[in-house]
Motif scaffolding. Sequence first.
Motif, short mmCIF file in Angstrom:
data_model
loop_
_atom_site.label_atom_id
_atom_site.label_comp_id
_atom_site.label_asym_id
_atom_site.label_seq_id
_atom_site.Cartn_x
_atom_site.Cartn_y
_atom_site.Cartn_z
N ARG A 102 1.68 -2.75 10.86
CA ARG A 102 2.51 -3.11 9.73
C ARG A 102 1.96 -2.60 8.39
N LEU A 103 0.65 -2.63 8.24
CA LEU A 103 0.09 -2.27 6.94
C LEU A 103 -0.15 -0.77 6.77
N ARG A 104 0.25 -0.01 7.75
CA ARG A 104 0.10 1.43 7.65
C ARG A 104 1.29 2.01 6.89
N THR A 105 1.05 2.65 5.77
CA THR A 105 2.14 3.17 4.95
C THR A 105 2.12 4.69 4.92
N PRO A 106 3.29 5.31 4.77
CA PRO A 106 3.35 6.77 4.77
C PRO A 106 2.85 7.36 3.47
N GLU A 107 2.67 8.66 3.46
CA GLU A 107 2.29 9.34 2.23
C GLU A 107 3.45 9.25 1.25
N LEU A 108 3.12 9.06 -0.02
CA LEU A 108 4.16 8.84 -1.01
C LEU A 108 5.09 10.02 -1.16
N ARG A 109 4.56 11.22 -0.99
CA ARG A 109 5.42 12.38 -1.21
C ARG A 109 6.52 12.46 -0.15
N LYS A 110 6.38 11.69 0.90
CA LYS A 110 7.42 11.65 1.93
C LYS A 110 8.30 10.41 1.82
N GLY A 111 8.01 9.56 0.85
CA GLY A 111 8.78 8.33 0.70
C GLY A 111 8.37 7.28 1.72
N TYR A 112 9.07 6.16 1.69
CA TYR A 112 8.83 5.08 2.64
C TYR A 112 9.89 5.16 3.73
N LYS A 113 9.46 5.38 4.96
CA LYS A 113 10.41 5.60 6.05
C LYS A 113 11.15 4.34 6.47
N THR A 114 10.62 3.18 6.12
CA THR A 114 11.30 1.93 6.43
C THR A 114 11.12 0.96 5.27
N ILE A 115 12.00 -0.04 5.22
CA ILE A 115 11.86 -1.10 4.23
C ILE A 115 10.56 -1.86 4.48
N GLY A 116 10.23 -2.04 5.76
CA GLY A 116 8.99 -2.74 6.11
C GLY A 116 7.76 -2.04 5.58
N ALA A 117 7.76 -0.70 5.63
CA ALA A 117 6.62 0.06 5.11
C ALA A 117 6.48 -0.15 3.60
N PHE A 118 7.61 -0.23 2.91
CA PHE A 118 7.58 -0.46 1.46
C PHE A 118 7.00 -1.83 1.14
N TYR A 119 7.44 -2.85 1.89
CA TYR A 119 6.91 -4.20 1.67
C TYR A 119 5.44 -4.29 2.08
N SER A 120 5.03 -3.52 3.06
CA SER A 120 3.61 -3.52 3.44
C SER A 120 2.75 -3.02 2.29
N ALA A 121 3.26 -1.99 1.59
CA ALA A 121 2.52 -1.47 0.43
C ALA A 121 2.45 -2.53 -0.68
N ILE A 122 3.55 -3.24 -0.90
CA ILE A 122 3.56 -4.31 -1.91
C ILE A 122 2.58 -5.42 -1.53
N LEU A 123 2.60 -5.82 -0.25
CA LEU A 123 1.70 -6.87 0.21
C LEU A 123 0.24 -6.45 0.05
N ASP A 124 -0.06 -5.20 0.34
CA ASP A 124 -1.42 -4.71 0.23
C ASP A 124 -1.93 -4.86 -1.20
N VAL A 125 -1.09 -4.54 -2.19
CA VAL A 125 -1.51 -4.66 -3.59
C VAL A 125 -1.63 -6.12 -3.99
N PHE A 126 -0.73 -6.96 -3.53
CA PHE A 126 -0.85 -8.40 -3.80
C PHE A 126 -2.19 -8.93 -3.28
N GLN A 127 -2.55 -8.53 -2.06
CA GLN A 127 -3.79 -9.02 -1.45
C GLN A 127 -5.02 -8.46 -2.15
N THR A 128 -4.92 -7.25 -2.66
CA THR A 128 -6.04 -6.64 -3.37
C THR A 128 -6.26 -7.27 -4.73
N LEU A 129 -5.15 -7.47 -5.48
CA LEU A 129 -5.26 -7.98 -6.84
C LEU A 129 -5.29 -9.51 -6.90
N ASN A 130 -4.58 -10.15 -5.95
CA ASN A 130 -4.44 -11.61 -5.93
C ASN A 130 -4.15 -12.15 -7.33
N PRO A 131 -3.05 -11.67 -7.96
CA PRO A 131 -2.76 -12.07 -9.34
C PRO A 131 -2.38 -13.54 -9.45
#
Length: 347
Positions: free
Chosen positions: A147-176
């Motif tokens: 789930r947390l594996r995201t594609p290279e940005l220059r190729k876009g996000y191949k699924t909505i799930g991949a996009f949310y995985s990227a968002i979740l990863d930043v939330f977990q890193t920053l824990n704002p």
Amino acid sequence: MNKQKQSLTESLAELHHIERMHPLLKRPKRQRDLEWLEHALQSAVSVEFSTIPPYLSALWSIKDPMHPVAASIRNVVQEEMLHMALACNMLTGLGCVPRINDPKMVPSYPGKIPGGVHPELTVSLSGLSDTSLDAFIAIEAPSEGKRLRTPELRKGYKTIGAFYSAILDVFQTLNPELSTERQVAGPLAYMVMADLPAVEAAIALIMDQGEGSEASPEVEHTHEIAHYYRFLEVKHRRRFSGVDKKGQAVFEGEPFEFPAVWPMAVVPKGGYLQEDVPADVWTMINGIDQTFTQLLDRLQVVWEHGDQSALVRAIETMFGLSKQAQALMSIEIGEGLGNYGPCFRLL
């Protein structure tokens, strides 16, 4: 030669879609900060919203609102509204105001999904058909691998799930730090983002309801199948019956008939123009656009002011929109050309 030209045209369209992404979203993983997260969440709001008009067009084209297929798609729409509300709550928790009635944020059709998601896909407005189902199945396609594996940005996000995985990863890193001020918790928006565990639960719910979990097509706790499998059921005209030894979904359950539908034609780019339709039809189309604009204005108020009552009024507005749209869908454009349908334009 024509196929080569078509392939080149599609490739250029995908590239243009990625280039139109906000520069912040193109940042590599190590450079994703709070500003990136805010822009990504605004895109998530737009992504969720962009699925609703196509799904509603398909739903409203079904003549019998009590048909099992109508009930299934109606459930999908309600969950997409929930996902949009959860994304709005996440963004509001960061102290931002979601931009819902901003002309730059409202999708037009046929068009691309926002945020660089599914760059190869163009989504149109039309009635329920095998063609529209193919698009819906592509929109809700599951992520491959972890789930947390995201594609290279220059190729876009191949699924909505991949996009949310990227968002979740930043939330977990920053824990704002998150504020519950102006977040809503009512119909179709029952989760408030008070901390990181709440965000993790919300994103897991969004992904599981859309594409299913890696372990099962069924959504945890509800035991309903995810959107991807719901649309596959309609495509196969059979109920989901389980998963085979290879982990592939099997549709060998109870068969059902495809519902009778109004043959809503694909809405032209940007919607119908006044000079191209009869006066009475234009009155109906313009009335739908006015109601749609009112709907977006009311949704904007919800998260600008944390106004729970505005969300209830917005839901009531959507019911009114359905009656207008279904009346329009009964009108033929011309012999063999299909019927008119709503444009979902912001005025």
